[in-house]
Design a protein around this motif. Sequence first.
Motif, PDB file in Angstrom:
ATOM      1  N   SER A 135       2.344 -19.780  11.994  1.00 48.71           N
ATOM      2  CA  SER A 135       3.032 -19.315  13.206  1.00 48.71           C
ATOM      3  C   SER A 135       3.746 -18.006  12.904  1.00 48.71           C
ATOM      4  O   SER A 135       4.612 -17.948  12.019  1.00 48.71           O
ATOM      5  CB  SER A 135       4.040 -20.366  13.671  1.00 48.71           C
ATOM      6  N   ALA A 136       3.372 -16.960  13.646  1.00 44.65           N
ATOM      7  CA  ALA A 136       3.960 -15.634  13.455  1.00 44.65           C
ATOM      8  C   ALA A 136       3.800 -14.830  14.730  1.00 44.65           C
ATOM      9  O   ALA A 136       2.827 -15.018  15.477  1.00 44.65           O
ATOM     10  CB  ALA A 136       3.278 -14.912  12.292  1.00 44.65           C
ATOM     11  N   GLU A 137       4.737 -13.948  14.986  1.00 45.07           N
ATOM     12  CA  GLU A 137       4.670 -13.038  16.138  1.00 45.07           C
ATOM     13  C   GLU A 137       4.512 -13.808  17.450  1.00 45.07           C
ATOM     14  O   GLU A 137       3.856 -13.349  18.388  1.00 45.07           O
ATOM     15  CB  GLU A 137       3.536 -12.027  15.960  1.00 45.07           C
ATOM     16  N   GLY A 138       5.081 -15.007  17.511  1.00 40.51           N
ATOM     17  CA  GLY A 138       5.047 -15.789  18.738  1.00 40.51           C
ATOM     18  C   GLY A 138       3.741 -16.510  19.017  1.00 40.51           C
ATOM     19  O   GLY A 138       3.556 -17.059  20.107  1.00 40.51           O
ATOM     20  N   GLU A 139       2.828 -16.520  18.049  1.00 44.10           N
ATOM     21  CA  GLU A 139       1.535 -17.183  18.215  1.00 44.10           C
ATOM     22  C   GLU A 139       1.292 -18.161  17.060  1.00 44.10           C
ATOM     23  O   GLU A 139       1.870 -18.021  15.974  1.00 44.10           O
ATOM     24  CB  GLU A 139       0.390 -16.163  18.247  1.00 44.10           C
ATOM     25  N   ASN A 140       0.406 -19.126  17.304  1.00 41.06           N
ATOM     26  CA  ASN A 140       0.058 -20.136  16.302  1.00 41.06           C
ATOM     27  C   ASN A 140      -1.441 -20.085  16.021  1.00 41.06           C
ATOM     28  O   ASN A 140      -2.250 -20.079  16.960  1.00 41.06           O
ATOM     29  CB  ASN A 140       0.436 -21.537  16.805  1.00 41.06           C
ATOM     30  N   TYR A 141      -1.785 -20.063  14.745  1.00 41.24           N
ATOM     31  CA  TYR A 141      -3.182 -19.961  14.316  1.00 41.24           C
ATOM     32  C   TYR A 141      -3.504 -21.170  13.422  1.00 41.24           C
ATOM     33  O   TYR A 141      -2.801 -21.412  12.440  1.00 41.24           O
ATOM     34  CB  TYR A 141      -3.399 -18.666  13.533  1.00 41.24           C
ATOM     35  N   TYR A 142      -4.567 -21.873  13.753  1.00 36.66           N
ATOM     36  CA  TYR A 142      -4.927 -23.101  13.055  1.00 36.66           C
ATOM     37  C   TYR A 142      -6.188 -22.882  12.235  1.00 36.66           C
ATOM     38  O   TYR A 142      -7.258 -22.622  12.774  1.00 36.66           O
ATOM     39  CB  TYR A 142      -5.137 -24.218  14.084  1.00 36.66           C
ATOM     40  N   ILE A 143      -6.034 -22.987  10.924  1.00 38.94           N
ATOM     41  CA  ILE A 143      -7.176 -22.954  10.005  1.00 38.94           C
ATOM     42  C   ILE A 143      -7.432 -24.390   9.589  1.00 38.94           C
ATOM     43  O   ILE A 143      -6.596 -25.005   8.912  1.00 38.94           O
ATOM     44  CB  ILE A 143      -6.889 -22.060   8.779  1.00 38.94           C
ATOM     45  N   THR A 144      -8.554 -24.951   9.979  1.00 40.93           N
ATOM     46  CA  THR A 144      -8.769 -26.384   9.759  1.00 40.93           C
ATOM     47  C   THR A 144      -9.022 -26.728   8.296  1.00 40.93           C
ATOM     48  O   THR A 144      -8.836 -27.874   7.904  1.00 40.93           O
ATOM     49  CB  THR A 144      -9.966 -26.911  10.571  1.00 40.93           C
ATOM     50  N   GLY A 145      -9.443 -25.731   7.483  1.00 40.22           N
ATOM     51  CA  GLY A 145      -9.967 -26.072   6.173  1.00 40.22           C
ATOM     52  C   GLY A 145     -11.282 -26.825   6.330  1.00 40.22           C
ATOM     53  O   GLY A 145     -11.804 -26.996   7.443  1.00 40.22           O
ATOM     54  N   ASP A 146     -11.839 -27.274   5.235  1.00 38.93           N
ATOM     55  CA  ASP A 146     -13.069 -28.067   5.299  1.00 38.93           C
ATOM     56  C   ASP A 146     -12.742 -29.438   5.869  1.00 38.93           C
ATOM     57  O   ASP A 146     -11.889 -30.157   5.326  1.00 38.93           O
ATOM     58  CB  ASP A 146     -13.676 -28.220   3.903  1.00 38.93           C
ATOM     59  N   THR A 147     -13.410 -29.816   6.948  1.00 41.61           N
ATOM     60  CA  THR A 147     -13.074 -31.092   7.579  1.00 41.61           C
ATOM     61  C   THR A 147     -14.203 -31.584   8.466  1.00 41.61           C
ATOM     62  O   THR A 147     -15.053 -30.819   8.934  1.00 41.61           O
ATOM     63  CB  THR A 147     -11.781 -30.963   8.412  1.00 41.61           C
ATOM     64  N   LEU A 148     -14.182 -32.874   8.700  1.00 41.38           N
ATOM     65  CA  LEU A 148     -15.005 -33.515   9.709  1.00 41.38           C
ATOM     66  C   LEU A 148     -14.162 -33.721  10.970  1.00 41.38           C
ATOM     67  O   LEU A 148     -12.938 -33.598  10.938  1.00 41.38           O
ATOM     68  CB  LEU A 148     -15.496 -34.874   9.194  1.00 41.38           C
ATOM     69  N   TYR A 149     -14.836 -34.041  12.061  1.00 43.90           N
ATOM     70  CA  TYR A 149     -14.136 -34.393  13.299  1.00 43.90           C
ATOM     71  C   TYR A 149     -13.540 -35.788  13.091  1.00 43.90           C
ATOM     72  O   TYR A 149     -14.261 -36.750  12.893  1.00 43.90           O
ATOM     73  CB  TYR A 149     -15.133 -34.401  14.457  1.00 43.90           C
ATOM     74  N   SER A 150     -12.233 -35.878  13.124  1.00 41.87           N
ATOM     75  CA  SER A 150     -11.558 -37.132  12.798  1.00 41.87           C
ATOM     76  C   SER A 150     -10.322 -37.323  13.663  1.00 41.87           C
ATOM     77  O   SER A 150      -9.533 -36.388  13.847  1.00 41.87           O
ATOM     78  CB  SER A 150     -11.146 -37.131  11.317  1.00 41.87           C
ATOM     79  N   GLU A 151     -10.140 -38.531  14.156  1.00 43.54           N
ATOM     80  CA  GLU A 151      -8.945 -38.840  14.930  1.00 43.54           C
ATOM     81  C   GLU A 151      -7.687 -38.669  14.085  1.00 43.54           C
ATOM     82  O   GLU A 151      -6.634 -38.262  14.588  1.00 43.54           O
ATOM     83  CB  GLU A 151      -9.018 -40.272  15.480  1.00 43.54           C
ATOM     84  N   ASP A 152      -7.787 -38.958  12.802  1.00 38.38           N
ATOM     85  CA  ASP A 152      -6.618 -38.802  11.933  1.00 38.38           C
ATOM     86  C   ASP A 152      -6.183 -37.345  11.839  1.00 38.38           C
ATOM     87  O   ASP A 152      -4.993 -37.060  11.685  1.00 38.38           O
ATOM     88  CB  ASP A 152      -6.914 -39.353  10.532  1.00 38.38           C
ATOM     89  N   VAL A 153      -7.147 -36.435  11.908  1.00 36.03           N
ATOM     90  CA  VAL A 153      -6.793 -35.019  11.906  1.00 36.03           C
ATOM     91  C   VAL A 153      -5.996 -34.675  13.159  1.00 36.03           C
ATOM     92  O   VAL A 153      -4.929 -34.045  13.091  1.00 36.03           O
ATOM     93  CB  VAL A 153      -8.049 -34.134  11.808  1.00 36.03           C
ATOM     94  N   PHE A 154      -6.467 -35.119  14.308  1.00 30.52           N
ATOM     95  CA  PHE A 154      -5.768 -34.795  15.553  1.00 30.52           C
ATOM     96  C   PHE A 154      -4.376 -35.417  15.599  1.00 30.52           C
ATOM     97  O   PHE A 154      -3.439 -34.811  16.138  1.00 30.52           O
ATOM     98  CB  PHE A 154      -6.606 -35.224  16.758  1.00 30.52           C
ATOM     99  N   LYS A 155      -4.209 -36.585  15.008  1.00 35.22           N
ATOM    100  CA  LYS A 155      -2.891 -37.224  14.968  1.00 35.22           C
ATOM    101  C   LYS A 155      -1.893 -36.406  14.162  1.00 35.22           C
ATOM    102  O   LYS A 155      -0.684 -36.481  14.390  1.00 35.22           O
ATOM    103  CB  LYS A 155      -3.013 -38.629  14.374  1.00 35.22           C
ATOM    104  N   SER A 156      -2.391 -35.610  13.216  1.00 34.64           N
ATOM    105  CA  SER A 156      -1.502 -34.835  12.353  1.00 34.64           C
ATOM    106  C   SER A 156      -1.072 -33.515  12.972  1.00 34.64           C
ATOM    107  O   SER A 156      -0.167 -32.858  12.452  1.00 34.64           O
ATOM    108  CB  SER A 156      -2.185 -34.569  11.000  1.00 34.64           C
ATOM    109  N   LEU A 157      -1.713 -33.107  14.070  1.00 34.78           N
ATOM    110  CA  LEU A 157      -1.445 -31.784  14.636  1.00 34.78           C
ATOM    111  C   LEU A 157      -0.159 -31.784  15.452  1.00 34.78           C
ATOM    112  O   LEU A 157       0.052 -32.666  16.286  1.00 34.78           O
ATOM    113  CB  LEU A 157      -2.606 -31.336  15.524  1.00 34.78           C
TER     114      LEU A 157
END
Length: 231
Positions: A135-157
């Motif tokens: 988060s910088a300059e009033g914006e948020n940028y999400y770098i997922t890293g290496d990942t699969l589509y997972s509900e656990d990932v979304f729960k962490s956001l």
Amino acid sequence: MKITWLGQAGLMMETGGKTILIDPYLSDNVKNFEPKNYRRVPVDEHFLQIKPDVIIITHNHLDHLDKETLKYYLTEDATSLVLAPNGGWQEIRKFGGSSNYVLFNNGTTWTQDQVVFRAVKAEHSDAYAIGAIISAEGENYYITGDTLYSEDVFKSLPDMPLKAVFLPINGVGNNMNATDAAAFAKRTGAKFAVPIHVGMFDSIDPNVFAAENKVIPEIYREIKFEQEVCV
């Protein structure tokens, strides 16, 4: 915020006079262990001369924690902030010197020079793998890293609007394929979706990524978000 794609999963972010590197892979190190995964795109050695203020390593795999690249940055006199999850942190801190090696596991927040770094979960073959929200300059940028589509990932956001999401589409090595990545990007609500982890070890055309708000990056060039896209 100026963002440059370094190839594979590597990104360089420049904000407030500070330079942030994420998973820089500027060698051909993987070829020594997996000959078929040789570098198709030559290294631009200009990027090896950078003095990064922050380095983020998302996990302990060769094309993300590349010691042949990091040795140019983590010199004895370097004073970088280095954020890495367990496993990766255990390895990278062996460089020593004057850099600050911070354990950056899922759920951790670190603030420096008015930039906020948040570690979130990644579902990958490295159990400690993370994604990162910067988060910088009033914006948020999400770098997922290496990942699969997972509900656990979304729960962490965290519940926050995203300017852009950067995500893998190669579909091997426990990464999302282009179809799942497009669904993932849409679900994040990010204004822009940038496919990465492609084109250097394989022949995948990033244009197969079907997200309506996609921005196809060019290696070693600034990524341009030229227009707002509703999702």
